[in-house]
Design a protein around this motif. Structure first.
Motif, short mmCIF file in Angstrom:
data_model
loop_
_atom_site.label_atom_id
_atom_site.label_comp_id
_atom_site.label_asym_id
_atom_site.label_seq_id
_atom_site.Cartn_x
_atom_site.Cartn_y
_atom_site.Cartn_z
N GLY A 1 0.86 -1.17 0.00
CA GLY A 1 0.00 0.00 0.00
C GLY A 1 0.89 1.21 0.00
O GLY A 1 2.05 1.12 0.41
N PRO A 2 0.36 2.32 -0.47
CA PRO A 2 1.22 3.52 -0.57
C PRO A 2 1.73 3.97 0.80
O PRO A 2 2.80 4.57 0.89
CB PRO A 2 0.31 4.56 -1.21
N CYS A 3 1.00 3.66 1.87
CA CYS A 3 1.43 4.12 3.19
C CYS A 3 2.02 2.99 4.03
O CYS A 3 2.25 3.15 5.22
CB CYS A 3 0.26 4.77 3.93
N SER A 4 2.19 1.85 3.44
CA SER A 4 2.70 0.72 4.22
C SER A 4 3.78 0.00 3.42
O SER A 4 3.51 -0.57 2.39
CB SER A 4 1.54 -0.24 4.51
N PRO A 5 5.03 0.03 3.86
CA PRO A 5 5.50 0.74 5.05
C PRO A 5 5.45 2.27 4.88
O PRO A 5 5.44 2.74 3.75
CB PRO A 5 6.93 0.25 5.22
N ASN A 6 5.43 2.96 6.00
CA ASN A 6 5.28 4.41 6.00
C ASN A 6 6.47 5.09 5.32
O ASN A 6 7.60 4.97 5.79
CB ASN A 6 5.17 4.89 7.45
N PRO A 7 6.22 5.78 4.21
CA PRO A 7 7.33 6.43 3.51
C PRO A 7 7.74 7.77 4.14
O PRO A 7 8.73 8.37 3.72
CB PRO A 7 6.76 6.65 2.10
N CYS A 8 6.99 8.25 5.12
CA CYS A 8 7.24 9.59 5.67
C CYS A 8 8.27 9.50 6.79
O CYS A 8 8.18 8.63 7.65
CB CYS A 8 5.95 10.22 6.19
N ARG A 9 9.20 10.42 6.80
CA ARG A 9 10.25 10.40 7.80
C ARG A 9 9.89 11.30 8.97
O ARG A 9 8.94 12.08 8.90
CB ARG A 9 11.56 10.90 7.16
N VAL B 1 0.15 11.35 0.66
CA VAL B 1 0.75 12.63 1.03
C VAL B 1 1.26 12.52 2.46
O VAL B 1 0.64 11.88 3.30
CB VAL B 1 -0.27 13.79 0.86
N CYS B 2 2.45 13.09 2.71
CA CYS B 2 3.03 13.09 4.05
C CYS B 2 2.66 14.38 4.77
O CYS B 2 2.84 15.47 4.22
CB CYS B 2 4.55 12.97 3.99
N LYS B 3 2.14 14.23 5.98
CA LYS B 3 1.88 15.42 6.80
C LYS B 3 3.01 15.48 7.83
O LYS B 3 3.15 14.58 8.66
CB LYS B 3 0.52 15.31 7.47
N CYS B 4 3.78 16.55 7.75
CA CYS B 4 5.01 16.62 8.54
C CYS B 4 4.78 17.20 9.92
O CYS B 4 3.90 18.03 10.12
CB CYS B 4 6.05 17.48 7.82
N GLN B 5 5.60 16.78 10.87
CA GLN B 5 5.64 17.40 12.19
C GLN B 5 6.26 18.80 12.05
O GLN B 5 7.02 19.02 11.11
CB GLN B 5 6.51 16.56 13.13
N PRO B 6 5.93 19.71 12.98
CA PRO B 6 6.55 21.04 12.91
C PRO B 6 8.07 20.93 12.83
O PRO B 6 8.66 20.10 13.53
CB PRO B 6 6.12 21.71 14.22
#
Ligand SMILES: *[C@@H]1O[C@H](CO)[C@@H](O)[C@H](O)[C@H]1NC(C)=O
Ligand SMILES: *[C@@H]1O[C@H](CO)[C@@H](O)[C@H](O)[C@H]1NC(C)=O
Ligand SMILES: *[C@@H]1O[C@H](CO)[C@@H](O)[C@H](O)[C@H]1NC(C)=O
Ligand SMILES: *[C@@H]1O[C@H](CO)[C@@H](O)[C@H](O)[C@H]1NC(C)=O
Length: 477
Positions: A68-76, A97-102
Motif C-alpha cells: 500500500g502507498p502508506c505501508s510501510p510508511n514512507p514519511c520520515r 501525502v506526508c503530513k510533517c511534524q513542525p
C-alpha cells in the motif's frame, strides 16, 4: 522561522499483531517461526506463540509484504502518511501525502527546517536549531526568547532600594577603640564619609557579605569599590560569588567552567569602580560576595546589576513550550520511577524519553512498570525556570487506548526536597484533570505559576495503563 500548518497529526505506526494457533508444544520461539525481523513471543494466553511483525509485513508469520502507498510508511521524522485518490502532477503519480511534524518539510518530511536561518537571536546570542523551534543562548546582560531585553537595572545598594536589614556579613571591623563600625549596611557604591564601607574583622578567616533581595532576581553583574581608612587604601583584589534560593544552601558561581569556582578580579585602589558581568546570569534571592584576596583589609562598597525575573507582564507572555517536543529537553533530562515493557519485550519499552508531546511510533509515550500512585516521570530543566502550565496526551498500545485522567504535579530545586502543587482554594494537593482519549492535547495552567528546576508528574487516575506524552509551558524567567 518557518512554521508549518497547525494541523498536528500523530502517526500511530501501522502495526500488525497476529495470533498464530499451532498445535505444537515446547518453547516455540527457540526456533524463530517469524520472518522479516519479527519478534516471536511465547507464554501469552493459550496461544503457543505469536509473531509481532515489523512495519510493512503481515501474515501469521510475517512472511507477507503489506502493500500500500502508506505501508510501510514512507514519511520520515514522525510524519504521518495519508492515502489520497491517485492524482497526476506533471510526470509524477501520487497516491499518498506526508503530513510533517513542525520543523520538517519536503515530500517525505526528510528536511529538518533550519529554524535559525533567519537569525532570530539578537545581541550576539547563539542560536540552536530544534525540531520546529529554536533556542537562543544570550550573552549577558541580554535575556528573553530572542535576547532582545537588557537586564541592567541598578538594584539599589547606592540608591537605597536595598535597605539595611537586607545586608548582612560574617563579621564587622570596629576601628579606633571600637568607636568606628565598618558595618555591612555601609557597603554602598560611592558611599561618602570617614567610615563609608564594610570591612570584615581582622580575625575572620572566611569573610562574606550577603544581600537578601527578598525575592528571586536575575543578576547580570556586580560593581565593586574599595575605600580608604586613615589615609590608606583598602580593597578586595579578588573574590568569589555564591548564591542561594533559601538562605540555607548555597552554590558558588562557576560561570561557564563547571569544574572550578569563578574568581573575579576586583579593585586596585581605594576609589575606582570595577564592573564584572555574570555570564550566564545568576538567578537567586541571596547573593554572597566572598573575598579571596584583600589589600590590608577586606573592605567593600558595591552595587548589584540585574532585573526582575518576571519581565513578562502576565502568564500569557510566559507560556512557551519548554522543549519536550522540540527536544530542547534532551533524553538525559528525563527519568521515571520505572518503565513498562509490552510483553516484557525490550523493543517495546515505554521509556520516559518517549513522553514527548505528539511523539509517533509503536511505543510513543512513557508508561511505568506498575499502575499505582507511586509512579512518576521527572523533567530536569537544568536551570530554574518559571512554569506556567502543562499539556498532556495519552497514546495507544497495540490498539488499546491508554491515558492519565487525573494527575498531581510536584517540583523541586535540588531534586531532593519536593513540593506538590496545591489547590489555591483548599490547600490540598491539586488534582489536575488529564486526558479522555488517546490523542487529544489537554492543557492545564499552574495558578499561580512557580519556579523550579525539577518537575514531576504523578499519575493519580488512568484508563487501562498509565500512559503519558507531555509538554511543559513557561519561560526562562
Ligand atoms: C507464509 O507462511 C505460511 C505458513 O506459515 C504459508 O502457508 C504461506 O505460503 C507463506 N506465504 C509466502 C508468501 O511465503
Ligand atoms: C583614593 O582615591 C582618590 C581618588 O582616586 C585619590 O585621590 C586618593 O589619593 C586615594 N587615597 C588613597 C589613600 O589611596
Ligand atoms: C506500587 O506498586 C509497587 C510494585 O508492586 C509497590 O512496591 C508499591 O508499594 C505500590 N505502591 C502503592 C502506593 O501501592
Ligand atoms: C485515537 O486517536 C486518533 C487520532 O485522534 C483517532 O483518530 C482515533 O479514533 C483514536 N482511537 C480511539 C480508539 O479512540
Amino acid at each position: 522561522m518557518k512554521r508549518p500548518g497547525n494541523v498536528i497529526t500523530t502517526y500511530l505506526g501501522a502495526f500488525t499483531l497476529l495470533l498464530c494457533l499451532y498445535s505444537i508444544r515446547g518453547d516455540y520461539c527457540e526456533v524463530n517461526h517469524c520472518f522479516n525481523g519479527a519478534t516471536c513471543v511465547t507464554g501469552l494466553g493459550d496461544d503457543p506463540f505469536i509473531c509481532i511483525c515489523a512495519d510493512g509485513f503481515g501474515g501469521d508469520t510475517c512472511n507477507l509484504t503489506e502493500i500500500g502507498p502508506c505501508s510501510p510508511n514512507p514519511c520520515r521524522n514522525d510524519g504521518s502518511c495519508e492515502v489520497i485518490a491517485p492524482t497526476r502532477r506533471g510526470d509524477v503519480f501520487n497516491e499518498y501525502v506526508c503530513k510533517c511534524q513542525p520543523g520538517f518539510e519536503g515530500v517525505h518530511c526528510q528536511i529538518n527546517v533550519n529554524d535559525c536561518a533567519n537569525q532570530p537571536c539578537k545581541n550576539g546570542g547563539t542560536c540552536r536549531d530544534l525540531d520546529g523551534d529554536y533556542a537562543c543562548q544570550c550573552l549577558s546582560p541580554y535575556v528573553g526568547k530572542q535576547c532582545q531585553l537588557r537586564c541592567i537595572s541598578l538594584l539599589g545598594m547606592e540608591g537605597g532600594a536595598i535597605v539595611e536589614s537586607q545586608i548582612s556579613a560574617s563579621s564587622v571591623h570596629y576601628g579606633i577603640l571600637g568607636l568606628q563600625r565598618w558595618g555591612p549596611e555601609l557597603a554602598r557604591l560611592n558611599n561618602q564619609g570617614i567610615v563609608n564601607a564594610w570591612t570584615s574583622a581582622s580575625h575572620d578567616r572566611n569573610p562574606w557579605i550577603e544581600i537578601n533581595m527578598q525575592k528571586k532576581m536575575r543578576l547580570t553583574g556586580i560593581i565593586t569599590q574599595g575605600a580608604s581608612r586613615m589615609g590608606t587604601a583598602e580593597y578586595i583584589k579578588a573574590f568569589k560569588v555564591a548564591s542561594s534560593f533559601d538562605g540555607n544552601s548555597y552554590v558558588t558561581y562557576k560561570g561557564d567552567n563547571q569544574r572550578r569556582d569563578k574568581v573575579f578580579v576586583g579593585n586596585t585602589d581605594n576609589d575606582s569602580t570595577k564592573t564584572n558581568l555574570f555570564d550566564p546570569p545568576i538567578v537567586a534571592q541571596y547573593i554572597r560576595i566572598i573575598p579571596v584576596v584583600c589589600r590590608r583589609a577586606c573592605t567593600l562598597r558595591m552595587e548589584l546589576v540585574g532585573c526582575e525575573l518576571n519581565v513578562y507582564s502576565n502568564t500569557a507572555g510566559c507560556s512557551e513550550p519548554l522543549g519536550m517536543k522540540s527536544r530542547l529537553v534532551s533524553d538525559g533530562q528525563l527519568s521515571a520511577s520505572s518503565t513498562f515493557r509490552t510483553w516484557g519485550i525490550d523493543t517495546f519499552t515505554w521509556h520516559p524519553q518517549f513522553a514527548r508531546l505528539d511523539k509517533a511510533g509503536k511505543t510513543n509515550a512513557w508508561s511505568p512498570a506498575h499502575n499505582n500512585r507511586s509512579e512518576w516521570i521527572q523533567v530536569d530543566l537544568e536551570k530554574t525556570k518559571r512554569l506556567t502550565g502543562i499539556i498532556t496526551q495519552g497514546a495507544k498500545d497495540f490498539g488499546v487506548v491508554q491515558f492519565v485522567s487525573v494527575f498531581k504535579v510536584a517540583y523541586s530545586n535540588d531534586g531532593e526536597l519536593w513540593s506538590t502543587v496545591k489547590d489555591e482554594n483548599t490547600d490540598n494537593d491539586k488534582l489536575f484533570q488529564g486526558n479522555i482519549d488517546n490523542n487529544t492535547h489537554k492543557k492545564n495552567l499552574f495558578e499561580p505559576p512557580f519556579y523550579a528546576r525539577y518537575i514531576r508528574v504523578i499519575p493519580w487516575e488512568w484508563h487501562e495503563r498509565i500512559t503519558l506524552r507531555m509538554e511543559l509551558l513557561g519561560c526562562d524567567d
